[in-house]
Design a protein around this motif. Structure first.
Motif, PDB file in Angstrom:
ATOM      1  N   UNK A   1       5.755   4.477   1.822  1.00  0.00           N
ATOM      2  CA  UNK A   1       6.276   5.507   2.706  1.00  0.00           C
ATOM      3  C   UNK A   1       7.305   5.211   3.828  1.00  0.00           C
TER       4      UNK A   1
ATOM      5  N   UNK B   1       0.795  -1.272  -0.103  1.00  0.00           N
ATOM      6  CA  UNK B   1       0.160  -0.132   0.073  1.00  0.00           C
ATOM      7  C   UNK B   1       0.709   1.294  -0.174  1.00  0.00           C
ATOM      8  N   UNK B   2       0.259   2.368  -0.205  1.00  0.00           N
ATOM      9  CA  UNK B   2       1.011   3.535  -0.266  1.00  0.00           C
ATOM     10  C   UNK B   2       1.656   3.941   1.131  1.00  0.00           C
ATOM     11  N   UNK B   3       1.021   3.562   2.182  1.00  0.00           N
ATOM     12  CA  UNK B   3       1.373   3.720   3.582  1.00  0.00           C
ATOM     13  C   UNK B   3       2.746   2.964   3.553  1.00  0.00           C
TER      14      UNK B   3
ATOM     15  N   UNK C   1     -10.458  -8.628   7.010  1.00  0.00           N
ATOM     16  CA  UNK C   1     -11.554  -7.712   7.508  1.00  0.00           C
ATOM     17  C   UNK C   1     -12.679  -7.952   6.862  1.00  0.00           C
TER      18      UNK C   1
ATOM     19  N   UNK D   1       6.052   3.837   6.443  1.00  0.00           N
ATOM     20  CA  UNK D   1       5.363   4.041   7.580  1.00  0.00           C
ATOM     21  C   UNK D   1       4.276   2.756   7.737  1.00  0.00           C
ATOM     22  N   UNK D   2       4.485   2.038   8.838  1.00  0.00           N
ATOM     23  CA  UNK D   2       3.845   0.713   8.691  1.00  0.00           C
ATOM     24  C   UNK D   2       2.455   0.942   9.634  1.00  0.00           C
ATOM     25  N   UNK D   3       1.498   0.365   9.375  1.00  0.00           N
ATOM     26  CA  UNK D   3       0.304   0.329  10.155  1.00  0.00           C
ATOM     27  C   UNK D   3       0.676  -0.281  11.386  1.00  0.00           C
ATOM     28  N   UNK D   4       0.163   0.206  12.594  1.00  0.00           N
ATOM     29  CA  UNK D   4       0.498  -0.650  13.755  1.00  0.00           C
ATOM     30  C   UNK D   4       0.040  -2.135  13.820  1.00  0.00           C
ATOM     31  N   UNK D   5      -1.012  -2.339  13.082  1.00  0.00           N
ATOM     32  CA  UNK D   5      -1.666  -3.741  13.075  1.00  0.00           C
ATOM     33  C   UNK D   5      -0.624  -4.629  12.438  1.00  0.00           C
TER      34      UNK D   5
ATOM     35  N   UNK E   1      -4.344  -8.477   5.863  1.00  0.00           N
ATOM     36  CA  UNK E   1      -3.150  -8.346   6.531  1.00  0.00           C
ATOM     37  C   UNK E   1      -2.301  -9.597   5.894  1.00  0.00           C
TER      38      UNK E   1
ATOM     39  N   UNK F   1     -10.414  -6.200   3.340  1.00  0.00           N
ATOM     40  CA  UNK F   1      -8.669  -5.879   3.383  1.00  0.00           C
ATOM     41  C   UNK F   1      -7.930  -7.219   4.093  1.00  0.00           C
TER      42      UNK F   1
END
Lengths: 618, 618
Positions: free
Chosen positions: A7, A2-4, A53, A9-13, A59, A57
């Protein structure tokens, strides 16, 4: 990716799942299954974790795309297919629903009937597979593969080598098959059922697939990525019930107590867990503990349940937010402009129209809240609008409760309407198809919530003012822009106006055109609309006789920002902007009066809209 | 009796329950318990049904207020008290969590350890009661009665005759007690534990009480009528887990499969069932079936589950409605008025501020949706506001996920703020108490959502325009009402104005006062507020230099409708309405320009507000 993630920057999950993976990647307890020779070739280091989810989505961490065979994980899904083929009663007649407390490959039949305790032990699973409909073995296999394919969202196939290995070494299962035949649980030669059973166990999936299968059950049987239905909603409950009591072999009580999610494991090292209404979780790691559950799989499920509060009985309280907002028509009026005396009447009597903006899933305990509120208020109401724009689903109970309410209120002076319903939806069908409903009071279903509110306002105004709103022509002196004009000024204005008329459907103003005139509507109704980016048309307001349109031309000499169309036969006066400008020299007080009236009108609209925002965001 | 009932119009739910009652009132199967002599005096015709909701409403039909003794229904609640006293591990060490498949009064101990299978069979229940803390027997009893009293919402007491009857005939339980003593599960004389156990079984309740006890568990341990906590949230899961697998004696699998609600019955004829997050149900009818469950109680639970889709695994999908609305500051701005160039900049750059209006219960799967959306967008954002006004609860997982997010974003150019949080709430504490948070970027918690948005807008404007907004004085020529005025007209206007200044906190306009002036703000900021019916003050808007207030006096000569207070040192000009009126004669074009500017300003505000409504109701 993903875009995140790009960058950095990882999702906390995702970070959590990576940590969890790192924690258990060095746990080397357990043994890869070896009783089927092909399974023993699995790499004990394979380790994947996926969480899916209800909005589709996924993970993924580790070996989430490594294929392996489903083994026992196929059992609850095939059980669902048997339920669809025969219904709950017929299946229950052959296969029980009690945890046996025995190992997965124990025979566990009720001693008198030979009925297997439950469909998760091999005996029950073979009996279940024996119930799958189909003219011949190939058709049965295809139906089974198709079913798993819908759960996964892509076609699946059987691993032929594992299947052959299962078949050539499945002596114990063959014994079970003949025992079932002996008790007439299997009514035919057990070999085809056994063969299909060996094939279902050999279907290839990935950890990602299992998470999507799990979330499909969490989502009431609908694959949230493809939107396709894998199993009918009423059979999701029995599937999950069986998984919750019999899914993890022995220790049914402890699993629900500690982990609190219906789950199923298989000897190839997969585990899936379902948090109904919320999530699907899958883990893949081949080494097994003594109960034949994946060692890492169990630990990951336990940790996630604990760390994320994922227990089944940690349930959100849904009733508290079913009513998104609720207001009456003296607080929030429709987008139809009203003349002063109508506005006044809606201020005084608008409390007799009540709008409920509902949200989320409608089921017994959320509809109950709405019904109760309505029952408390209905004596003081003439119209109730239930707006379903933010409703995500309506179950059969909710649908019949709302039909009951409609029926109950039909004998009362209070009328119930629904807005933002597709006329072709099952719910609309059940509303419209009610016995004894003749629609004589007016339509009860609206696609547009604002039109429903406008219809109720019109009914209320007609009731109090005696005449239907909007039909009669009004004299120029009563026009909103002409209030307080002297007869001399009114006559002067009249000389500047060009009378026009339009047929219903005719376009009066067009977006982008030059602002040459303002229009004073004296008969009929017009609709103000804009075209949205997707080409759809959005209605901004309805204007009745007495209102002005194109009036922004007076202050902003910008091109028209909306379209105006006649809804009925329309009569209006066009005032050229040039003539208005010339008034500055020849009759400044008339110009001032027109401007002041416009300012009063705009200010009034602004004041009401401010109140509306206060209510809507309340 | 509610207003609706008085009017002769019954809730469809009440009608359903009355029909259900009427259906089974004539079912005379089963026998009133007689093994405790006092119980045999119960009237076999007693029959009550109650349903309680998570917002504290109770539907009651039949003998809903008849008292009877709790018997085994006390077991899960006392288990909860033991968990609170000792924690899960210590309790699990003494009492298992596996369904035994045996009758309620079987001994069912693990053969080696003597540990009872679960706390719902008598052996496990007596062991549980033996764990209740207290200096002496009277204190233990009082703690137990207090606990049940909080669940019910009123003080409860022991029926002395039933208690004595239990005690004098409880030979089997006494045997169990001594067996537990033998295995060191009870570490002391078993008599006091047995005595307390007989007393807990003899606590008097009604069917209504049981429904409220059930819904208290459905509501996470909080009695929804009194608002008091009966049991800590983390212990609700184990209580319900045990009820789901062991609550209805044998056939644990079938109960979950068919009825799908954690439940508990007692030999006096009560049954309660819990639908987590949704409902509590209770039935009272003394005749029992062969498994010692109330005959009518079981039938009513089965029917209700079936008819209302009340199965545990028929779960609403919560993630779909956690984001009530989401918008950016170019779509919806704060209530602070802006000068044109600021307005323009917010139109262009407002997309860098994003507001999430969240709703319902925050837990893993709802916060996950929010986190994911934020992670996808954060690179394009400078400010994120999470508004919690419509959030009904925040669990520990949600709280720590949001803290993690805050921490993650602190290293990023994007700032996270929360609005509508009580600064004293546990969530606010956990946010503010984070390690390494120095608050240097500005406050992250706001009670008022609009102030949070205004703060972000100010930061964004300062970043792009170089100076903090609102401090500098502006020349009269730049005032919103003076746009396009010739120097001559500007000078003329200046002669009519009275310069005024106010200190921070000073009241400038007061509701109800006469509309003698309009005010042109040239330095500082004012706040426009009204007093609500409850005496609270509501902020309508903030106005910076360049804006007008009291301007409605120009068109509506009505008393002031709001209060205006200086927020900073304020300089403004007051224009007497009388002077404005005189312009009609002496300088009509100046008057026209002022009116036109006001109309443009009001129209602009209206247009933006219309867009805002479109977004908010989207």
């Amino acid at each position: 990716m993903s875009a995140a993630d790009r960058a950095g920057l990882k999702s906390p999950i995702r970070t959590y799942l990576e940590k969890l993976h790192a924690t258990y990647v060095d746990l080397h307890d357990g043994q890869v299954a070896s009783y089927i020779p092909e399974l023993s070739h699995a790499n004990p280091n394979w380790f994947g974790i996926c969480v899916a989810t209800t909005d589709g989505y996924v993970y993924e961490v580790g070996d989430s795309r490594q294929t392996f065979t489903m083994q026992s994980i196929s059992k609850p899904f095939v059980y669902g297919l048997a339920l669809e083929d025969h219904g709950k009663d017929a299946v229950f007649h052959k296969i029980g629903v009690e945890p046996s407390g025995d190992a997965f490959n124990s025979i566990s039949l009720y001693p008198d009937s030979g009925r297997p305790f439950n469909p998760m032990i091999n005996a029950g699973a073979i009996a279940t597979t024996g119930m799958i409909n189909g003219e011949h073995p190939a058709e049965k296999l295809q139906r089974l593969l198709d079913m798993v394919g819908v759960y996964c969202g892509h076609p699946v196939e059987v691993d032929q080598r594992v299947y052959e290995s299962e078949r050539s070494t499945g002596h114990r299962n063959r014994a079970i098959g003949h025992m079932l035949r002996n008790f007439e649980i299997l009514t035919d030669d057990p070999e085809p059922a056994l063969d299909l059973y060996f094939q279902q166990c050999s279907i290839l999936v990935t950890c990602r697939d299992l998470a999507i299968m799990a979330v499909t059950l969490a989502n009431g049987g609908l694959n949230p990525i493809s939107g396709q239905r894998a199993v009918h909603q009423p059979y999701v409950e029995p599937i999950l019930s069986i998984m919750s009591t019999c899914g993890m072999y022995n220790s049914a009580g402890e699993w629900i107590y500690d982990v609190g999610m219906p789950a199923k494991s298989g000897v190839s090292g997969g585990v899936l867990a379902v948090l109904p209404g919320q999530l699907g979780i899958a883990v893949f790691s081949p080494p097994l503990d003594q109960r034949s559950n994946s060692v890492r799989g169990i630990r990951v499920c336990e940790d996630m349940s604990q760390d994320f509060n994922l227990h089944l009985f940690h349930a959100p309280v849904v009733a508290k937010s079913v009513i998104r907002t609720s207001y009456n028509a003296s607080q929030v009026t429709s987008q139809r402009s009203r003349r002063d005396h109508e506005e006044q009447l809606l201020q005084e009597q608008g409390h007799r129209i009540r709008v409920y903006d509902l949200q989320g899933d409608l089921l017994f305990s959320t509809v109950e809240v709405v019904l109760r509120d309505i029952m408390e208020r209905h004596e003081r109401l003439d119209f109730i609008i239930l707006d379903l724009k933010h409703v995500t689903s309506i179950d059969t109970t909710a649908s019949s409760m709302l039909c009951d309410l409609l029926h109950t209120l039909e004998a009362q002076p209070c009328m119930l309407l629904f807005s933002n319903i597709e006329p072709s939806s099952p719910f609309a069908m059940s509303i419209l198809g009610r016995e004894g409903s003749d629609g004589s009071q007016g339509p009860v279903i609206y696609e547009d919530h604002d039109l429903a509110l406008e219809w109720c306002e019109n009914q209320l105004l007609a009731r109090y003012l005696g005449t239907p709103s909007g039909d009669a022509a009004i004299p120029l002196a009563e026009h909103v822009l002409c209030q307080g004009l002297s007869e001399r000024d009114l006559n002067h204005l009249q000389t500047l106006l060009e009378p026009l008329s339009f047929a219903p459907g005719e376009r009066i103003l067009e977006t982008g055109h030059a602002p040459d005139y303002i229009y004073l509507l004296t008969r009929g109704e017009v609709s103000v609309t804009i075209e949205l980016a997707d080409g759809k048309r959005k209605r901004l307001s309805t204007l009745p006789a007495g209102m002005a349109f194109g009036e922004m031309a007076l202050i902003e000499r910008a091109p028209r920002s909306a379209d105006v169309t006649a809804l009925t036969p329309v009569a209006c006066y066009a005032l050229p902007i040039a003539a208005f400008d010339r008034l500055q020299e020849i009759n400044p007080s008339l110009r001032m009066m027109l401007l002041t009236n416009l300012l009063r009108h705009v200010s009034g609209t602004l004041r009401r809209l401010t109140e509306k925002v206060g209510i809507l965001t309340g």
